[in-house]
Design a protein around this motif. Sequence first.
Motif, PDB file in Angstrom:
ATOM      1  N   ALA A  48       0.854  -1.186   0.000  1.00 41.68           N
ATOM      2  CA  ALA A  48       0.000   0.000   0.000  1.00 41.68           C
ATOM      3  C   ALA A  48       0.890   1.235   0.000  1.00 41.68           C
ATOM      4  O   ALA A  48       1.416   1.607   1.049  1.00 41.68           O
ATOM      5  CB  ALA A  48      -0.906   0.003   1.227  1.00 41.68           C
ATOM      6  N   PRO A  49       1.088   1.869  -1.139  1.00 42.92           N
ATOM      7  CA  PRO A  49       1.935   3.068  -1.190  1.00 42.92           C
ATOM      8  C   PRO A  49       1.358   4.195  -0.328  1.00 42.92           C
ATOM      9  O   PRO A  49       0.152   4.270  -0.129  1.00 42.92           O
ATOM     10  CB  PRO A  49       1.915   3.469  -2.672  1.00 42.92           C
ATOM     11  N   PRO A  50       2.227   5.069   0.186  1.00 44.08           N
ATOM     12  CA  PRO A  50       1.717   6.190   0.989  1.00 44.08           C
ATOM     13  C   PRO A  50       0.877   7.131   0.136  1.00 44.08           C
ATOM     14  O   PRO A  50       1.102   7.271  -1.063  1.00 44.08           O
ATOM     15  CB  PRO A  50       2.993   6.873   1.488  1.00 44.08           C
ATOM     16  N   THR A  51      -0.082   7.789   0.783  1.00 49.04           N
ATOM     17  CA  THR A  51      -0.947   8.718   0.050  1.00 49.04           C
ATOM     18  C   THR A  51      -0.263  10.059  -0.193  1.00 49.04           C
ATOM     19  O   THR A  51      -0.721  10.838  -1.017  1.00 49.04           O
ATOM     20  CB  THR A  51      -2.271   8.941   0.809  1.00 49.04           C
ATOM     21  N   GLU A  54       5.383  12.788   2.197  1.00 55.16           N
ATOM     22  CA  GLU A  54       5.860  13.197   3.521  1.00 55.16           C
ATOM     23  C   GLU A  54       5.459  12.219   4.627  1.00 55.16           C
ATOM     24  O   GLU A  54       6.047  12.234   5.713  1.00 55.16           O
ATOM     25  CB  GLU A  54       5.393  14.614   3.887  1.00 55.16           C
ATOM     26  N   HIS A  55       4.490  11.351   4.381  1.00 57.22           N
ATOM     27  CA  HIS A  55       4.093  10.390   5.415  1.00 57.22           C
ATOM     28  C   HIS A  55       5.251   9.467   5.788  1.00 57.22           C
ATOM     29  O   HIS A  55       5.420   9.116   6.961  1.00 57.22           O
ATOM     30  CB  HIS A  55       2.881   9.578   4.966  1.00 57.22           C
ATOM     31  N   TRP A  56       6.048   9.069   4.806  1.00 59.59           N
ATOM     32  CA  TRP A  56       7.224   8.222   5.050  1.00 59.59           C
ATOM     33  C   TRP A  56       8.158   8.911   6.060  1.00 59.59           C
ATOM     34  O   TRP A  56       8.540   8.330   7.062  1.00 59.59           O
ATOM     35  CB  TRP A  56       7.924   7.976   3.713  1.00 59.59           C
ATOM     36  N   ASP A  57       8.502  10.161   5.760  1.00 54.63           N
ATOM     37  CA  ASP A  57       9.421  10.915   6.616  1.00 54.63           C
ATOM     38  C   ASP A  57       8.838  11.177   8.000  1.00 54.63           C
ATOM     39  O   ASP A  57       9.567  11.151   8.996  1.00 54.63           O
ATOM     40  CB  ASP A  57       9.805  12.236   5.959  1.00 54.63           C
ATOM     41  N   ASP A  58       7.533  11.423   8.069  1.00 49.98           N
ATOM     42  CA  ASP A  58       6.898  11.676   9.362  1.00 49.98           C
ATOM     43  C   ASP A  58       6.999  10.454  10.271  1.00 49.98           C
ATOM     44  O   ASP A  58       7.285  10.579  11.463  1.00 49.98           O
ATOM     45  CB  ASP A  58       5.427  12.060   9.170  1.00 49.98           C
ATOM     46  N   VAL A 139       1.248   6.018  18.714  1.00 52.31           N
ATOM     47  CA  VAL A 139       1.094   7.125  17.778  1.00 52.31           C
ATOM     48  C   VAL A 139       0.499   6.570  16.496  1.00 52.31           C
ATOM     49  O   VAL A 139       1.042   5.622  15.911  1.00 52.31           O
ATOM     50  CB  VAL A 139       2.437   7.829  17.472  1.00 52.31           C
ATOM     51  N   PHE A 140      -0.626   7.134  16.075  1.00 50.23           N
ATOM     52  CA  PHE A 140      -1.238   6.782  14.790  1.00 50.23           C
ATOM     53  C   PHE A 140      -0.860   7.879  13.802  1.00 50.23           C
ATOM     54  O   PHE A 140      -1.069   9.059  14.069  1.00 50.23           O
ATOM     55  CB  PHE A 140      -2.754   6.669  14.919  1.00 50.23           C
ATOM     56  N   LEU A 141      -0.284   7.450  12.684  1.00 47.12           N
ATOM     57  CA  LEU A 141       0.170   8.409  11.663  1.00 47.12           C
ATOM     58  C   LEU A 141      -0.480   8.083  10.333  1.00 47.12           C
ATOM     59  O   LEU A 141      -0.698   6.914  10.005  1.00 47.12           O
ATOM     60  CB  LEU A 141       1.685   8.343  11.521  1.00 47.12           C
ATOM     61  N   PRO A 142      -0.746   9.104   9.520  1.00 44.41           N
ATOM     62  CA  PRO A 142      -1.303   8.852   8.196  1.00 44.41           C
ATOM     63  C   PRO A 142      -0.306   8.141   7.301  1.00 44.41           C
ATOM     64  O   PRO A 142       0.903   8.300   7.436  1.00 44.41           O
ATOM     65  CB  PRO A 142      -1.632  10.251   7.654  1.00 44.41           C
ATOM     66  N   TRP A 143      -0.816   7.359   6.388  1.00 44.58           N
ATOM     67  CA  TRP A 143       0.001   6.687   5.389  1.00 44.58           C
ATOM     68  C   TRP A 143      -0.674   6.851   4.051  1.00 44.58           C
ATOM     69  O   TRP A 143      -0.302   7.039   3.042  1.00 44.58           O
ATOM     70  CB  TRP A 143       0.165   5.204   5.726  1.00 44.58           C
TER      71      TRP A 143
END
Length: 143
Positions: A48-51, A54-58, A139-143
């Motif tokens: 599932a690629p990030p949307t 910047e989500h990767w770096d976050d 911590v829940f982070l967007p992907w």
Amino acid sequence: MTTEHRWQGSAASGSTPEQATRYRGELHDVTNARLDTERFLDDLTGVAPPTAPEHWDDILLVVNELAANAVQYAPGPFEVRLRKTFDGVHVVVHDTSSTPPAPRPFRRDGGGGVGWYLVQSLGSQVSVVTRPDGKDVHVFLPW
């Protein structure tokens, strides 16, 4: 005590990708946690690629901050757990200190004070669960 890596899930199996890694709590383990997280995210990208890029770096920044705090403020081992959720990545860092993180004033001399603010700003949900053997920072982070 050795560093342990556990990976479950794959695109082929249809299960939820997750990874749990235990570290000794030494300074170089902060780098190891970041590198292991990069491998997890690389594998996750195949499923599932990030949307947003910047989500990767976050996610890397949050893991780095929490691992560094575990090494600095909690003696002994820590664990990083990563799991794909419906719309993001759930990061859990367990360490041996039962003291919850607290914001500190920013210090221009490089003495810190921004890490916990970053974690709270980047995460869509942040919580701390204290236990007799330490604490879990979720911590829940967007992907």
